[in-house]
Scaffold this motif. Structure first.
Motif, mmCIF file in Angstrom:
data_model
loop_
_atom_site.group_PDB
_atom_site.id
_atom_site.type_symbol
_atom_site.label_atom_id
_atom_site.label_comp_id
_atom_site.label_asym_id
_atom_site.label_seq_id
_atom_site.Cartn_x
_atom_site.Cartn_y
_atom_site.Cartn_z
ATOM 1 N N VAL A 1 0.818 -1.780 0.186
ATOM 2 C CA VAL A 1 0.140 -0.221 0.095
ATOM 3 C C VAL A 1 0.685 0.721 -0.397
ATOM 4 N N LYS A 2 0.435 2.194 -0.940
ATOM 5 C CA LYS A 2 1.087 3.502 -1.035
ATOM 6 C C LYS A 2 0.532 4.458 0.086
ATOM 7 N N GLY A 3 1.358 4.858 1.249
ATOM 8 C CA GLY A 3 0.658 6.027 1.337
ATOM 9 C C GLY A 3 1.413 6.299 2.961
ATOM 10 N N TYR A 4 0.713 7.176 3.241
ATOM 11 C CA TYR A 4 1.836 7.539 4.811
ATOM 12 C C TYR A 4 1.259 6.987 5.905
ATOM 13 N N GLY A 5 2.235 6.060 6.645
ATOM 14 C CA GLY A 5 1.160 5.085 8.083
ATOM 15 C C GLY A 5 2.060 5.921 9.312
ATOM 16 N N THR A 6 0.849 5.523 10.261
ATOM 17 C CA THR A 6 0.844 5.578 11.710
ATOM 18 C C THR A 6 0.858 4.082 12.376
ATOM 19 N N PHE A 7 1.578 4.593 13.139
ATOM 20 C CA PHE A 7 1.304 3.339 14.461
ATOM 21 C C PHE A 7 0.173 3.952 15.407
ATOM 22 N N ASP A 8 -0.747 3.523 15.050
ATOM 23 C CA ASP A 8 -1.813 3.685 16.213
ATOM 24 C C ASP A 8 -1.476 3.064 18.132
ATOM 25 N N GLY A 9 0.062 2.363 17.935
ATOM 26 C CA GLY A 9 -0.272 1.657 18.826
ATOM 27 C C GLY A 9 -0.430 -0.682 18.749
ATOM 28 N N PRO A 10 -0.113 -1.000 19.370
ATOM 29 C CA PRO A 10 -0.024 -2.785 19.194
ATOM 30 C C PRO A 10 -1.413 -3.089 18.354
ATOM 31 N N GLY A 11 -0.493 -3.768 16.916
ATOM 32 C CA GLY A 11 -1.366 -4.576 16.342
ATOM 33 C C GLY A 11 -2.422 -3.686 15.530
ATOM 34 N N ARG A 12 -2.502 -1.830 15.220
ATOM 35 C CA ARG A 12 -3.195 -1.172 14.575
ATOM 36 C C ARG A 12 -2.440 -0.099 14.112
ATOM 37 N N VAL A 13 -2.781 0.137 12.778
ATOM 38 C CA VAL A 13 -1.814 0.898 11.855
ATOM 39 C C VAL A 13 -2.970 1.639 11.078
ATOM 40 N N THR A 14 -3.043 3.255 11.089
ATOM 41 C CA THR A 14 -3.583 3.954 10.007
ATOM 42 C C THR A 14 -3.121 4.386 8.534
ATOM 43 N N VAL A 15 -3.710 4.720 7.605
ATOM 44 C CA VAL A 15 -2.319 5.061 6.168
ATOM 45 C C VAL A 15 -3.147 5.697 5.424
ATOM 46 N N ARG A 16 -2.723 7.165 5.877
ATOM 47 C CA ARG A 16 -2.883 8.437 4.835
ATOM 48 C C ARG A 16 -3.302 8.138 4.032
ATOM 49 N N PHE A 17 -4.532 8.680 2.385
ATOM 50 C CA PHE A 17 -3.641 8.552 1.451
ATOM 51 C C PHE A 17 -4.230 10.263 0.465
ATOM 52 N N ASP A 18 -3.851 10.349 -0.207
ATOM 53 C CA ASP A 18 -3.799 11.604 -1.002
ATOM 54 C C ASP A 18 -4.566 11.060 -2.153
ATOM 55 N N ALA A 19 -5.186 12.373 -2.802
ATOM 56 C CA ALA A 19 -6.257 12.097 -4.184
ATOM 57 C C ALA A 19 -5.281 11.404 -5.186
ATOM 58 N N ASP A 20 -4.350 11.115 -5.203
ATOM 59 C CA ASP A 20 -3.287 10.371 -6.502
ATOM 60 C C ASP A 20 -3.202 8.598 -5.735
#
Length: 469
Positions: A109-128
């Motif tokens: 997955v191409k996006g900016y990932g953030t670590f939210d804690g054990p077992g959890r990651v959020t990925v932000r995507f731009d329009a493209d």
């Protein structure tokens, strides 16, 4: 139930190799990368610099071919074509990494990932669909039984007055993208990055000056061989024991060891004082991770203080080398697949990681330097042999070319403690010393190894036979 068995945050050498190993083992893996696969090393580090350095070596050989009876004329450097060669190399290898991940069944997955804690990651995507500096158009959350943090490192930019927002000042990424070969280049920092760029551009015709605050270049090199490497880089001027005080346009101002104020004028100033772990902006601060000034804290199995959360590569601060990241990724993957893997030796052995400087000529080493060994005590012995003891070295470089191999060993047990090399093919030789140190071979053992002839690696054999054993 988690979305994935393992989520890997970062697609550099450590991240992509861990994902690949886990994918081939049948695990469901998500690899999150904000930019191109391969990370700093492949895109703006190891690989593009080596592509350019090889071109510089070709140019150097052509210029001095008459020494060997090869006469050429009208030799010139086309920087635009060199850049095309570099880009072609990078593009090919990035595609190769993508293919390898696909073959392993890894979801990328191409996006900016953030670590939210054990077992959890959020990925932000731009329009493209990628990440960038603009506001996120959408975000998705993923869960995994394990998370591997491989966020890499960033260049260090010290707060030198006049450096910030100075168009003359670039970091290593900017140096790779300069429009032309600068007539004058000032390099702040005499470590690996600084030396490789200094050697590259000096060979291509730049007037290069390296300003280093320490009394010698490459501080982790053996004290006997570091001066040899510096002198071998005869087309580079070195200002040692000098502290940069300010940068005014392209003028680098510094004080010498005796307190005198001097300056070097340059068209481009490369800030090459090192890199630091990237521990900000992706959730480390708020997740409860143990982070020190050196990076994310890990044990020898690459476990962090959080359950089922692992960290590998530069972000740990343990060894900011791509090949170290590879091994960290493999160790983490092995221990995720089998909690008892460490009993089979699947742990990081920090003392047997080789290093290399890909200047012209090269230098490489592994294990303890003479000074480090003596600091530990015991009957430390050393032996140094010149490059001229290798037939191939002389055939390719001449008898007066700088080069040497040095063994550090225990005089009582004869166990090899370190190997250090300056000269052609140094980076290709040092892996063999990794095996020597990993298996704790002695000088006597090393004497029984058959080296192919003629090779520069025979210097290791010559050193073993020259040792007192």
């Amino acid at each position: 139930m988690s979305d994935y068995d393992v989520i890997v945050l970062g697609g550099g050498p450590g991240g992509y190799i861990a994902a690949e190993r886990l994918g081939h083992a049948g695990r469901k893996v998500l690899l999150v990368e904000a930019d191109a696969l391969g990370g700093t090393c492949l895109n703006v580090g190891c690989i593009p610099t080596k592509a350019l350095l090889n071109a510089a070596k070709t140019y150097e050989h052509a210029k001095h071919g008459s020494n060997l009876g090869i006469h050429t004329s009208d030799i010139s450097v086309d920087w635009t074509e060199l850049q095309k060669w570099k880009a072609q190399t990078v593009t090919t290898l990035v595609k190769g990494v993508g293919f390898a991940e696909k073959k392993a069944g890894v979801t990328v997955v191409k996006g900016y990932g953030t670590f939210d804690g054990p077992g959890r990651v959020t990925v932000r995507f731009d329009a493209d669909g990628a990440s960038g500096s603009g506001p996120a158009q959408r975000a998705e959350s993923y869960t995994g039984d394990h998370v591997i943090l491989a966020t890499g490192s960033v260049p260090v930019m010290p707060p030198i007055p006049g450096a910030k927002d100075n168009p003359h000042v670039v970091d290593s990424t900017g140096m790779l993208a300069v429009d032309a070969i600068p007539p004058r280049l000032a390099v702040i920092g005499g470590g690996v990055i600084g030396l490789e760029f200094a050697s590259l551009f000096a060979t291509l015709g730049s007037e290069v000056t390296v300003v280093e605050m320490l009394p010698e270049i490459v501080p982790f090199m053996d004290a006997e061989l570091a001066p040899m490497l510096r002198k071998a880089l005869g087309n580079v001027a070195f200002k040692l024991s000098c502290t940069v005080t300010a940068i005014d346009g392209g003028s680098v101002k510094y004080t010498t060891a005796d307190g005198s104020a001097e300056a070097v004028e340059a068209d481009v100033v490369l800030m090459a004082v090192g890199r630091r772990p990237a521990v900000q902006g992706w959730g480390a601060e708020s997740s409860g991770l143990e982070v020190s000034g050196k990076g994310v804290a890990v044990d020898d199995r690459m476990r962090t203080n959080l359950p089922n959360v692992w960290a590998i590569g530069d972000v740990t601060g343990r060894s900011l080398l791509a090949h170290a990241a590879y091994r960290m990724g493999e160790v983490a993957a092995a221990n995720i697949l089998d909690p008892e893997a460490h009993r089979r030796g699947e742990v990081m052995r920090w003392g047997t990681i080789p290093w290399a400087v890909y200047s012209i000529p090269e230098a490489a080493g592994i294990g303890l330097t003479e000074a480090q060994a003596r600091a530990k005590g015991g009957n430390v012995q050393t032996v140094t042999v010149p490059g001229a003891m290798s037939g191939r070295f002389v055939a390719e470089n001449g008898v007066k070319a700088p080069g040497a191999a040095k063994l550090v060993y225990d005089g009582d047990t004869l166990q090899v403690l370190g190997l250090h090399v300056v000269g052609s093919y140094a980076s290709e030789m040092v892996w063999g010393a990794s095996v020597v140190l990993e298996t704790e071979l002695t000088i006597t053992d090393l004497r029984q190894v058959v080296f192919p002839h003629p090779t520069v690696s025979e210097l290791i054999r010559e050193a073993a036979w020259a040792a007192k054993a």
